[in-house]
Design a protein around this motif. Structure first.
Motif, PDB file in Angstrom:
ATOM      1  N   ALA A  59       0.820  -1.217   0.000  1.00 47.39           N
ATOM      2  CA  ALA A  59       0.000   0.000   0.000  1.00 47.39           C
ATOM      3  C   ALA A  59       0.849   1.261   0.000  1.00 47.39           C
ATOM      4  CB  ALA A  59      -0.927  -0.009   1.214  1.00 47.39           C
ATOM      5  N   ARG A  60       2.004   1.214   0.624  1.00 51.95           N
ATOM      6  CA  ARG A  60       2.862   2.406   0.688  1.00 51.95           C
ATOM      7  C   ARG A  60       3.333   2.805  -0.707  1.00 51.95           C
ATOM      8  NH1 ARG A  60       8.259   3.788   0.842  1.00 51.95           N
ATOM      9  NH2 ARG A  60       8.868   1.620   0.465  1.00 51.95           N
ATOM     10  N   THR A  61       3.828   1.825  -1.482  1.00 49.48           N
ATOM     11  CA  THR A  61       4.306   2.160  -2.817  1.00 49.48           C
ATOM     12  C   THR A  61       3.153   2.538  -3.744  1.00 49.48           C
ATOM     13  OG1 THR A  61       4.290  -0.189  -3.417  1.00 49.48           O
ATOM     14  CG2 THR A  61       6.364   0.721  -2.649  1.00 49.48           C
ATOM     15  N   ARG A  91       3.320  21.341  -2.366  1.00 45.92           N
ATOM     16  CA  ARG A  91       2.121  22.147  -2.116  1.00 45.92           C
ATOM     17  C   ARG A  91       1.128  21.410  -1.232  1.00 45.92           C
ATOM     18  NH1 ARG A  91      -0.597  23.964  -7.537  1.00 45.92           N
ATOM     19  NH2 ARG A  91       1.478  24.890  -7.724  1.00 45.92           N
ATOM     20  N   HIS A  92       1.060  20.090  -1.372  1.00 46.77           N
ATOM     21  CA  HIS A  92       0.071  19.316  -0.639  1.00 46.77           C
ATOM     22  C   HIS A  92       0.697  18.383   0.411  1.00 46.77           C
ATOM     23  CE1 HIS A  92      -2.697  20.990  -3.456  1.00 46.77           C
ATOM     24  NE2 HIS A  92      -2.123  20.394  -4.477  1.00 46.77           N
ATOM     25  N   GLY A  93       1.994  18.578   0.677  1.00 51.12           N
ATOM     26  CA  GLY A  93       2.656  17.780   1.706  1.00 51.12           C
ATOM     27  C   GLY A  93       2.925  16.346   1.309  1.00 51.12           C
ATOM     28  N   ASP A  94       3.014  16.076   0.000  1.00 51.93           N
ATOM     29  CA  ASP A  94       3.202  14.708  -0.485  1.00 51.93           C
ATOM     30  C   ASP A  94       4.644  14.409  -0.882  1.00 51.93           C
ATOM     31  OD1 ASP A  94       0.446  14.423  -0.246  1.00 51.93           O
ATOM     32  OD2 ASP A  94       0.058  14.859  -2.362  1.00 51.93           O
ATOM     33  N   ASP A  95       5.534  15.395  -0.770  1.00 51.68           N
ATOM     34  CA  ASP A  95       6.876  15.250  -1.329  1.00 51.68           C
ATOM     35  C   ASP A  95       7.698  14.166  -0.638  1.00 51.68           C
ATOM     36  OD1 ASP A  95       6.511  17.186   0.711  1.00 51.68           O
ATOM     37  OD2 ASP A  95       8.536  17.936   0.423  1.00 51.68           O
ATOM     38  N   GLN A  96       7.594  14.035   0.690  1.00 50.64           N
ATOM     39  CA  GLN A  96       8.422  13.070   1.396  1.00 50.64           C
ATOM     40  C   GLN A  96       8.055  11.634   1.024  1.00 50.64           C
ATOM     41  OE1 GLN A  96      11.083  14.168   3.503  1.00 50.64           O
ATOM     42  NE2 GLN A  96      11.651  12.078   2.935  1.00 50.64           N
ATOM     43  N   ARG A  97       6.752  11.353   0.938  1.00 50.48           N
ATOM     44  CA  ARG A  97       6.315  10.001   0.579  1.00 50.48           C
ATOM     45  C   ARG A  97       6.847   9.595  -0.790  1.00 50.48           C
ATOM     46  NH1 ARG A  97       1.345   7.860   3.096  1.00 50.48           N
ATOM     47  NH2 ARG A  97       0.604   9.273   4.706  1.00 50.48           N
ATOM     48  N   VAL A  98       6.706  10.487  -1.753  1.00 51.95           N
ATOM     49  CA  VAL A  98       7.123  10.160  -3.108  1.00 51.95           C
ATOM     50  C   VAL A  98       8.645  10.106  -3.206  1.00 51.95           C
ATOM     51  CG1 VAL A  98       7.009  10.863  -5.524  1.00 51.95           C
ATOM     52  CG2 VAL A  98       5.004  11.124  -4.050  1.00 51.95           C
ATOM     53  N   ASP A 126      10.757   9.286  -0.850  1.00 49.89           N
ATOM     54  CA  ASP A 126      11.220   8.041  -0.218  1.00 49.89           C
ATOM     55  C   ASP A 126      11.051   6.858  -1.162  1.00 49.89           C
ATOM     56  OD1 ASP A 126      11.859   9.438   2.055  1.00 49.89           O
ATOM     57  OD2 ASP A 126      10.108   8.774   3.205  1.00 49.89           O
ATOM     58  N   TRP A 127       9.908   6.806  -1.840  1.00 48.68           N
ATOM     59  CA  TRP A 127       9.665   5.690  -2.763  1.00 48.68           C
ATOM     60  C   TRP A 127      10.640   5.729  -3.932  1.00 48.68           C
ATOM     61  CZ3 TRP A 127       6.637   6.215  -7.637  1.00 48.68           C
ATOM     62  CH2 TRP A 127       6.602   5.001  -8.341  1.00 48.68           C
ATOM     63  N   LEU A 128      10.823   6.891  -4.546  1.00 48.71           N
ATOM     64  CA  LEU A 128      11.746   6.993  -5.670  1.00 48.71           C
ATOM     65  C   LEU A 128      13.172   6.641  -5.249  1.00 48.71           C
ATOM     66  CD1 LEU A 128      10.451  10.232  -7.448  1.00 48.71           C
ATOM     67  CD2 LEU A 128      10.123   7.858  -8.180  1.00 48.71           C
ATOM     68  N   SER A 129      13.554   7.025  -4.042  1.00 49.54           N
ATOM     69  CA  SER A 129      14.884   6.662  -3.538  1.00 49.54           C
ATOM     70  C   SER A 129      15.007   5.149  -3.382  1.00 49.54           C
ATOM     71  CB  SER A 129      15.153   7.349  -2.193  1.00 49.54           C
ATOM     72  OG  SER A 129      15.205   8.749  -2.349  1.00 49.54           O
TER      73      SER A 129
END
Length: 390
Positions: free
Chosen positions: A261-263, A342-349, A351-354
């Motif tokens: 679910a995280r990815t 803008r919507h606070g989603d940068d860290q999740r994405v 982390d996944w791309l890393s």
């Protein structure tokens, strides 16, 4: 017959340069397809009718549907706005569907193809539509049983949606590379990172979308596909990304179903950011690069073969210069980071791309598990299977 829509792309409603209609994030919804495996043998089983019935009791009728093959179950999320809401919904659906599968001695497995089993063509769901598909397309239908992740992003205006798809089509090969999760099929390593996408590409209406001049061109294209027999109706427009045939959304259909679910959440948020960026470009009057369909197909094959390694044509840009996938990810990040932040989603994405850059996609994970365990592909199924709360 020549295409009668060679005029310059018209401006969309609202005109160039207008700000976004709202600062609220675009709506997002996710559809995930899963394969059912026997809890003891880990081979594919054909119990979808029973499992879907049980899952609907857990989750509600609209949120679980059967698919083409009797080995598949599909979940359909509610419309979401925030990352937390979306991840919670994906977890709810996965857990509920897995519980229903367990009631029928099955595992719910998020892999683009059946890892083990299936000595012959999987039996199809007994529906009039699927019988009609077999009559028209023959063995192409019997070779399916593939599992994707579809992301819907709310874009209500049809003209705007079509012009937005023009801006997004060049990013689809990279998204496929990042989400590849089907190296095995029926007990064998295919040599591909996404064998699912290769099987799906057998449909005559599947693959990259053409560059569309506007609503009239889109409707003409659909009419021609249906009239030619390559599609039975507009719902069979199996492009990597398209205006939805039945919802006011843009639907990205290029990805394999992903391991967890995280990815899945991070991927859906990335798609939303790409759509948001493209909508702004359309409203500013920016014209999308007209990347040739053949080059997009070649890039999609390369992504399916190798996943997030090596190089890909830079089909997001006019020159299409080949780039290392790591460089393409950097280009992608520059494009989407303002939307994500803008919507606070940068860290999740991020982390996944890393994770993808360090460890590879789901396909690499499946191969690592197979190498590390004596029971090989049985261990892959166990690793993928959606866990139930203890």
């Amino acid at each position: 017959m020549p295409e009668p829509f060679d005029a310059v792309t018209p401006a969309v409603a609202g005109g160039p340069g207008l700000p976004s209609e709202a600062t609220a994030p675009l709506t997002v919804g996710v559809e995930e397809e899963f394969v059912l495996a026997d809890r003891h043998s880990r081979s594919v089983v054909y119990r979808a009718v029973s499992v879907v019935g049980a899952a609907r009791a857990h989750l509600g009728g609209p949120h679980v549907t059967p698919e083409l093959s009797q080995s598949q179950v599909e979940t359909v999320s509610a419309v979401c706005r925030t990352a937390a809401e979306l991840e919670s919904e994906i977890l709810r659906l996965r857990t509920g569907a897995a519980a229903a599968a367990a009631e029928h001695d099955c595992l719910l497995v998020p892999s683009g193809m059946a890892v083990l089993g299936r000595p012959g063509p999987p039996p199809l769901l007994d529906q009039a539509r699927y019988r009609a598909l077999v009559r028209r397309f023959g063995p192409v239908v019997h070779g399916q049983g593939v599992n994707s992740c579809h992301v819907h992003i709310g874009v209500a205006d049809k003209e705007e949606a079509i012009q937005t798809v023009n801006h997004l089509r060049g990013w689809m090969p990279l998204l496929l590379a990042l989400t590849a999760n089907s190296p095995y099929c029926d007990g064998a390593d295919t040599g591909y990172a996404s064998w699912r996408s290769m099987v799906w590409s057998r449909w005559p209406s599947a693959g990259p979308p053409p560059y569309l001049r506007g609503v009239a061109h889109y409707e003409w294209m659909v009419d021609q596909l249906v009239a030619s027999g390559a599609a039975m109706d507009p719902a069979m427009l199996y492009w990597h990304i398209r205006p939805s045939a039945h919802l006011p959304t843009i639907e990205a259909r290029v990805a394999d179903v992903m391991p967890d679910a995280r990815t899945t959440t991070a991927y859906a948020l990335l798609v939303r950011a790409l759509v948001g960026n493209a909508v702004e470009a359309v409203r500013a009057g920016e014209r999308a690069p007209e990347v040739p369909d053949l080059l997009l197909r070649a890039a999609s094959w390369q992504a399916a073969r190798h996943g997030p390694t090596g190089t890909l044509p830079g089909t997001h840009a006019r020159d299409c210069a080949p780039m290392a996938v790591s460089r393409l990810i950097e280009e992608l990040w520059k494009r989407v980071e303002p939307q994500l932040s803008r919507h606070g989603d940068d860290q999740r994405v991020s982390d996944w791309l890393s994770d993808v850059q360090l460890q590879g996609s789901g396909a690499a994970r499946q191969r690592r598990i197979a190498r590390q365990h004596e029971d090989g592909l049985r261990a892959v199924v166990d690793d993928l299977a959606v866990e139930l709360p203890s």
